[in-house]
Design an enzyme around this catalytic site. Structure first.
Site, PDB file in Angstrom:
ATOM      1  N   GLY A  16       0.788  -1.234   0.000  1.00 24.54           N
ATOM      2  CA  GLY A  16       0.000   0.000   0.000  1.00 24.54           C
ATOM      3  C   GLY A  16       0.816   1.278   0.000  1.00 24.54           C
ATOM      4  O   GLY A  16       0.305   2.330   0.405  1.00 24.54           O
ATOM      5  N   SER A  17       2.051   1.247  -0.487  1.00 29.07           N
ATOM      6  CA  SER A  17       2.839   2.487  -0.444  1.00 29.07           C
ATOM      7  C   SER A  17       2.295   3.533  -1.418  1.00 29.07           C
ATOM      8  O   SER A  17       2.348   4.735  -1.130  1.00 29.07           O
ATOM      9  CB  SER A  17       4.321   2.211  -0.716  1.00 29.07           C
ATOM     10  OG  SER A  17       4.550   1.861  -2.059  1.00 29.07           O
ATOM     11  N   MET A  94      -4.176  -6.915  -6.947  1.00 27.06           N
ATOM     12  CA  MET A  94      -3.655  -8.030  -7.755  1.00 27.06           C
ATOM     13  C   MET A  94      -4.752  -8.934  -8.313  1.00 27.06           C
ATOM     14  O   MET A  94      -4.558 -10.138  -8.417  1.00 27.06           O
ATOM     15  CB  MET A  94      -2.658  -8.842  -6.918  1.00 27.06           C
ATOM     16  CG  MET A  94      -1.470  -8.032  -6.431  1.00 27.06           C
ATOM     17  SD  MET A  94      -0.568  -7.214  -7.771  1.00 27.06           S
ATOM     18  CE  MET A  94       0.258  -8.627  -8.478  1.00 27.06           C
ATOM     19  N   ASN A 111      -5.236   3.069 -12.682  1.00 28.32           N
ATOM     20  CA  ASN A 111      -4.287   2.097 -12.116  1.00 28.32           C
ATOM     21  C   ASN A 111      -2.879   2.628 -12.296  1.00 28.32           C
ATOM     22  O   ASN A 111      -2.605   3.378 -13.231  1.00 28.32           O
ATOM     23  CB  ASN A 111      -4.426   0.769 -12.876  1.00 28.32           C
ATOM     24  CG  ASN A 111      -3.460  -0.293 -12.383  1.00 28.32           C
ATOM     25  OD1 ASN A 111      -3.308  -0.512 -11.169  1.00 28.32           O
ATOM     26  ND2 ASN A 111      -2.777  -0.970 -13.303  1.00 28.32           N
ATOM     27  N   HIS A 113       0.941   1.209 -12.985  1.00 30.46           N
ATOM     28  CA  HIS A 113       1.639   0.007 -13.432  1.00 30.46           C
ATOM     29  C   HIS A 113       3.133   0.319 -13.533  1.00 30.46           C
ATOM     30  O   HIS A 113       3.505   1.353 -14.090  1.00 30.46           O
ATOM     31  CB  HIS A 113       1.095  -0.436 -14.792  1.00 30.46           C
ATOM     32  CG  HIS A 113       1.785  -1.660 -15.304  1.00 30.46           C
ATOM     33  ND1 HIS A 113       1.518  -2.917 -14.792  1.00 30.46           N
ATOM     34  CD2 HIS A 113       2.760  -1.822 -16.226  1.00 30.46           C
ATOM     35  CE1 HIS A 113       2.302  -3.797 -15.403  1.00 30.46           C
ATOM     36  NE2 HIS A 113       3.060  -3.164 -16.283  1.00 30.46           N
ATOM     37  N   ASP A 149      -3.812  -3.756 -18.134  1.00 30.05           N
ATOM     38  CA  ASP A 149      -2.693  -2.831 -18.368  1.00 30.05           C
ATOM     39  C   ASP A 149      -2.711  -2.229 -19.771  1.00 30.05           C
ATOM     40  O   ASP A 149      -1.654  -1.988 -20.369  1.00 30.05           O
ATOM     41  CB  ASP A 149      -1.342  -3.537 -18.132  1.00 30.05           C
ATOM     42  CG  ASP A 149      -1.209  -4.077 -16.711  1.00 30.05           C
ATOM     43  OD1 ASP A 149      -1.795  -3.484 -15.795  1.00 30.05           O
ATOM     44  OD2 ASP A 149      -0.521  -5.102 -16.523  1.00 30.05           O
TER      45      ASP A 149
END
Ligand code: GRF
Length: 198
Positions: A16-17, A94, A111, A113, A149
């Site tokens: 969770g950074s 994930m 998102n 990536h 993605d």
């Protein structure tokens, strides 16, 4: 009247950074939104502690608690809709989301990536970038679509791949950029949302 500060949910599966970077950025009164909900598919996701310690509502929905993928996703949808979320950020989440889920939140789900998409979608991006002899590597924030993605790119940041780099060293160099890029990209999306609704 549309409130100017948008409501953001972050979905995580682990550390969770990036979620923490979004929470820190949203502390700035000039940031156009607040992280009001953090959801996880893992009850043991370390990031849930950070969120709860910062007064953010959290829930975990482990896949094995649901009979089907559809019921599992329905739990996320219910939490997101109950909290009147404007924009969803996937941050190390994930799970491959179904087309029904991605379509429901089309244009409102983003998102991060760890590669310069369209290069290296999927996993192990840092090792793959080194193996491919890339001179630059980095991260991408993009809208989420049904194809993994592959949605429209919002912003990218890049770093050099250095001689002798390991996947760990490169990953750490990219992560520093992720923590700057994601809040910037989210702010841009939130501002565009606000303008679209005024
Ligand atoms: C990040 O590298 C992100 O780009 C990728 O998964 C990792 C999650 O790290 N999608 P964290 O949970 O945000 O620390």
């Amino acid at each position: 009247m549309t409130p100017l500060r948008k409501r953001v949910a972050v979905l995580i599966s682990g550390r969770g950074s990036n979620m923490a970077a979004l929470v820190e950025a949203a502390r700035n009164p000039a940031f156009p939104g607040d992280v009001v909900l953090v959801l996880s598919d893992r009850a043991d996701a370390a990031g849930l502690h950070f969120a709860a310690d910062n007064g953010i509502a959290t829930s975990a929905f482990p896949r094995k608690a649901y009979a089907s993928k559809a019921e599992h996703e329905a739990a996320f949808v219910a939490a997101i809709e109950d909290a009147r979320i404007d924009v969803i950020c996937l941050a190390g989440f994930m799970r491959l989301l179904s087309p029904g889920f991605t379509e429901r939140f089309a244009g409102r789900m983003i998102n991060i990536h760890p590669s310069l998409l369209p290069k290296f979608p999927g996993l192990d991006t840092h090792a793959r970038a080194i193996a491919a002899g890339e001179e630059r590597h980095g991260c991408t924030v993009h809208f989420v679509t049904a194809e993994m993605d592959a949605g429209p790119v919002i912003a990218q940041a890049d770093v050099p791949v250095l001689p002798g780099d390991t996947a760990e060293a490169l990953s750490a160099r990219v992560l520093v950029e992720e923590h700057k890029l994601y809040p910037r990209a989210l702010a841009a999306v939130l501002l565009a949302e606000t303008e679209a609704r005024l």
